[in-house]
Design an enzyme around this catalytic site. Structure first.
Site, PDB file in Angstrom:
ATOM      1  N   GLU A   1      11.735   3.801 -14.235  1.00 47.63           N
ATOM      2  CA  GLU A   1      11.117   5.122 -14.229  1.00 47.63           C
ATOM      3  C   GLU A   1      10.772   5.552 -12.809  1.00 47.63           C
ATOM      4  OE1 GLU A   1       9.160   5.744 -18.486  1.00 47.63           O
ATOM      5  OE2 GLU A   1       7.902   4.478 -17.245  1.00 47.63           O
TER       6      GLU A   1
ATOM      7  N   CYS B   1       7.159   8.932  -6.581  1.00 45.36           N
ATOM      8  CA  CYS B   1       6.817   7.524  -6.744  1.00 45.36           C
ATOM      9  C   CYS B   1       8.075   6.793  -7.205  1.00 45.36           C
ATOM     10  CB  CYS B   1       5.682   7.422  -7.764  1.00 45.36           C
ATOM     11  SG  CYS B   1       5.160   5.730  -8.042  1.00 45.36           S
TER      12      CYS B   1
ATOM     13  N   CYS C   1       9.126  -6.501 -12.935  1.00 48.41           N
ATOM     14  CA  CYS C   1       8.462  -6.876 -11.678  1.00 48.41           C
ATOM     15  C   CYS C   1       8.441  -8.393 -11.552  1.00 48.41           C
ATOM     16  CB  CYS C   1       7.036  -6.326 -11.640  1.00 48.41           C
ATOM     17  SG  CYS C   1       6.221  -6.631 -10.050  1.00 48.41           S
TER      18      CYS C   1
ATOM     19  N   CYS D   1       0.521  -8.756 -12.450  1.00 46.85           N
ATOM     20  CA  CYS D   1      -0.878  -8.334 -12.375  1.00 46.85           C
ATOM     21  C   CYS D   1      -1.353  -7.975 -13.786  1.00 46.85           C
ATOM     22  CB  CYS D   1      -1.015  -7.156 -11.418  1.00 46.85           C
ATOM     23  SG  CYS D   1      -0.283  -7.542  -9.817  1.00 46.85           S
TER      24      CYS D   1
ATOM     25  N   CYS E   1      -1.549  -4.260 -15.204  1.00 43.79           N
ATOM     26  CA  CYS E   1      -0.392  -3.391 -14.971  1.00 43.79           C
ATOM     27  C   CYS E   1       0.633  -3.535 -16.076  1.00 43.79           C
ATOM     28  CB  CYS E   1       0.242  -3.751 -13.626  1.00 43.79           C
ATOM     29  SG  CYS E   1       1.798  -2.896 -13.296  1.00 43.79           S
TER      30      CYS E   1
ATOM     31  N   GLY F   1       7.853  -2.532  -9.927  1.00 42.17           N
ATOM     32  CA  GLY F   1       8.367  -3.611  -9.089  1.00 42.17           C
ATOM     33  C   GLY F   1       7.599  -3.841  -7.816  1.00 42.17           C
ATOM     34  N   GLU F   2       7.851  -5.001  -7.226  1.00 38.37           N
ATOM     35  CA  GLU F   2       7.213  -5.383  -5.966  1.00 38.37           C
ATOM     36  C   GLU F   2       8.258  -5.205  -4.859  1.00 38.37           C
ATOM     37  OE1 GLU F   2       4.256  -6.310  -4.394  1.00 38.37           O
ATOM     38  OE2 GLU F   2       5.697  -6.325  -2.754  1.00 38.37           O
TER      39      GLU F   2
ATOM     40  N   SER G   1       3.834   0.059  -0.976  1.00 37.97           N
ATOM     41  CA  SER G   1       2.684  -0.670  -1.512  1.00 37.97           C
ATOM     42  C   SER G   1       3.111  -2.074  -1.917  1.00 37.97           C
ATOM     43  CB  SER G   1       2.134   0.080  -2.725  1.00 37.97           C
ATOM     44  OG  SER G   1       1.100  -0.664  -3.320  1.00 37.97           O
TER      45      SER G   1
ATOM     46  N   SER H   1      -2.403  -3.754  -2.434  1.00 36.50           N
ATOM     47  CA  SER H   1      -3.126  -3.795  -3.701  1.00 36.50           C
ATOM     48  C   SER H   1      -4.126  -4.941  -3.659  1.00 36.50           C
ATOM     49  CB  SER H   1      -2.133  -4.002  -4.853  1.00 36.50           C
ATOM     50  OG  SER H   1      -1.295  -2.885  -4.950  1.00 36.50           O
ATOM     51  N   LEU H   2      -5.310  -4.650  -3.159  1.00 34.10           N
ATOM     52  CA  LEU H   2      -6.307  -5.713  -2.994  1.00 34.10           C
ATOM     53  C   LEU H   2      -7.032  -5.982  -4.323  1.00 34.10           C
ATOM     54  CD1 LEU H   2      -7.493  -7.594  -0.857  1.00 34.10           C
ATOM     55  CD2 LEU H   2      -9.263  -5.873  -0.445  1.00 34.10           C
ATOM     56  N   HIS H   3      -7.672  -4.975  -4.849  1.00 30.94           N
ATOM     57  CA  HIS H   3      -8.249  -4.995  -6.206  1.00 30.94           C
ATOM     58  C   HIS H   3      -9.411  -5.949  -6.461  1.00 30.94           C
ATOM     59  CE1 HIS H   3      -5.069  -2.299  -7.157  1.00 30.94           C
ATOM     60  NE2 HIS H   3      -4.132  -3.203  -7.250  1.00 30.94           N
TER      61      HIS H   3
ATOM     62  N   ASN I   1      -5.896   2.887 -15.444  1.00 29.77           N
ATOM     63  CA  ASN I   1      -5.155   3.656 -16.447  1.00 29.77           C
ATOM     64  C   ASN I   1      -4.772   2.725 -17.587  1.00 29.77           C
ATOM     65  OD1 ASN I   1      -4.976   6.221 -14.998  1.00 29.77           O
ATOM     66  ND2 ASN I   1      -3.700   5.083 -13.560  1.00 29.77           N
TER      67      ASN I   1
ATOM     68  N   CYS J   1      -0.467   5.509 -12.363  1.00 29.42           N
ATOM     69  CA  CYS J   1      -0.333   4.174 -11.754  1.00 29.42           C
ATOM     70  C   CYS J   1      -0.437   3.093 -12.809  1.00 29.42           C
ATOM     71  CB  CYS J   1      -1.475   3.902 -10.786  1.00 29.42           C
ATOM     72  SG  CYS J   1      -1.596   5.020  -9.437  1.00 29.42           S
TER      73      CYS J   1
END
Ligand code: SAH
Ligand code: SF4
Length: 401
Positions: A122, A135, A142, A146, A149, A197-198, A229, A251-253, A330, A373
């Site tokens: 997507e 985006c 991926c 995470c 996600c 994906g990363e 990112s 992406s620390l989070h 989300n 996201c």
């Protein structure tokens, strides 16, 4: 703890999960999209274009594809019919197929794209008053997992090719009616590598695709308008700065090992301190080009005042030119977290702002079409918790060098 770059256990180049290669087209033709100038030139010579003409032909091909948005070789109007026929026998321009196109009530658009081998990904366009951001996805599924996600629940199917990555941008331009490519008044002004994906686990293809996007004769977008990112693939970050050179988002989070290990499991391999040290060393970061730290706000998980103070302490400790992007979580079908309350998010943001660090709250976009996201996923499979755990274990095993 020492602020010097710590040695990283294991080999320096992370091993990517074995994956399926992108299959060639059934008709044997090659896509011209996503090939560098040199690759186009070499491909033209290979099919019989005289060497003396090859450079000029390559420039024509690039012009028709990236400036004019031509969909067919037959549309390359200033190339003789004989040459076009020759090209047509061996090449296509190439675009991903659009399976579905959705528009959110807030104007966000989402496309589900299908590639030659039937795999899907997507891509999302987010219009704002002063910009339009695309985006872009870098993988089908991926490499990572995470916990908050939706994409992370998918198996990694494969990396996208440069053609498939550039193809997303081309397709958005098609849909927005942005050909021929004008410098002024474009709707699509920014790109974020924040789809599925990363990107740093698909380094070469992302680099080659973005080179075309940034090339003045290609799509001509400035590197200042592109952000990549990563969830923290530390060994690839310096190369990303040197060889791609776009803005970095991380992406620390979470700010403690315990919580980050849980929600961003790659933290077990590359921990917070290593990650921040790599950020401090990121080529090109400065006060004018800050690193963005993404922080998803999960209720009662990572959203306490102490977490905000610790975040400020860490940013100061590593002297990072940083801004923080707070992302309200989300939800998606089967997710186990809740979004922090608006009050909590505001309080968290204020603590960071008061320390002199910008910490805006990202307004969710496109939630009604699952385009926000972390909501992207290209297969509608229903999976059990046991299967999720199995996938997580399998993915984590694949990161061992
Ligand atoms: N794989 C890359 C880029 C894609 S995701 C990365 O992880 O950095 C873009 C951002 O959305 C990341 O910061 C990601 O952690 C965040 N995200 C993922 N799932 C989310 C969710 N459900 N709600 C809010 N943000 C999410
Ligand atoms: Fe992959 Fe990024 Fe989702 Fe993590 S947040 S699973 S790295 S897409």
């Amino acid at each position: 703890m020492d602020t010097e770059l710590m040695p990283i256990a294991g080999a320096v180049d992370p091993k990517v999960t074995p994956r399926k290669p992108a299959t060639p087209r059934a008709d044997g033709k090659r896509s011209l999209l996503g090939l560098s100038r040199d690759e186009v030139r070499a491909a033209l010579i290979e099919v019989g274009i005289p060497e003396k003409q090859a450079r000029m032909r390559m420039q024509q091909v690039w012009h028709w594809i990236y400036h004019r948005g031509a969909l067919e070789i037959g549309d390359f109007a200033n190339i003789s019919k004989d040459t076009r026929d020759l090209l047509d026998r061996h090449f296509v321009v190439g675009r991903p197929e659009v399976v579905t196109a959705q528009v959110s009530t807030d104007g966000t658009r989402k496309w589900l794209l299908r590639f030659e081998d039937g795999e899907e990904a997507e891509c999302v366009f987010i219009p704002d008053a002063d910009r339009g951001t695309l985006c872009v996805s870098s993988q089908v599924g991926c490499t990572l997992n995470c916990r908050f996600c939706f994409t992370g629940t998918m198996k990694l199917v494969r990396n996208l090719t440069p053609a498939e990555i550039v193809g997303q941008v081309m397709l958005a331009r098609d849909a927005l009616g942005e050909w021929p490519s004008a410098e002024e008044g474009r709707m699509l002004t920014n790109i974020v590598m924040m789809g599925m994906g990363e990107p740093l686990y698909n380094f070469d293809n992302v680099r080659d695709a973005l080179a075309i996007v940034m090339d003045g004769e290609g799509l001509g977008l400035s590197k200042r308008r592109i952000t990549l990112s990563t969830s923290g693939v530390v060994p690839m970050m310096a190369r990303a700065g040197d060889e791609i050179g776009v803005n970095l988002a991380v992406s620390l989070h979470a700010v403690t090992k315990e919580i980050r290990d849980e929600i961003v499991p790659i933290n077990k391999k590359y921990g917070i301190e290593e990650l921040l040290a790599a950020c401090a060393a990121y080529p090109g970061a400065s006060n004018a080009r800050r690193i963005t730290f993404e922080y998803v706000m999960l209720k009662d998980k990572n959203d306490r005042d102490e977490d905000a103070y610790e975040l400020v302490r860490l940013i100061r400790k590593y002297k990072l030119p940083a801004k923080v992007n707070l992302i309200p979580f989300n939800p998606w079908p089967g997710s186990i977290y809740e979004t922090s309350t608006g009050e909590r998010v505001n309080a968290f943001s204020n603590i960071i702002f008061e320390a002199g660090i910008s910490a805006p709250i990202r307004r969710p976009r496109g939630r009604d079409i699952m385009a926000a996201c972390g909501q992207l996923k290209s297969s509608s499979e229903k999976i059990t918790r046991a299967e999720l755990d199995r996938r997580a274990t399998e993915k984590e095993a694949s990161w061992v060098d």
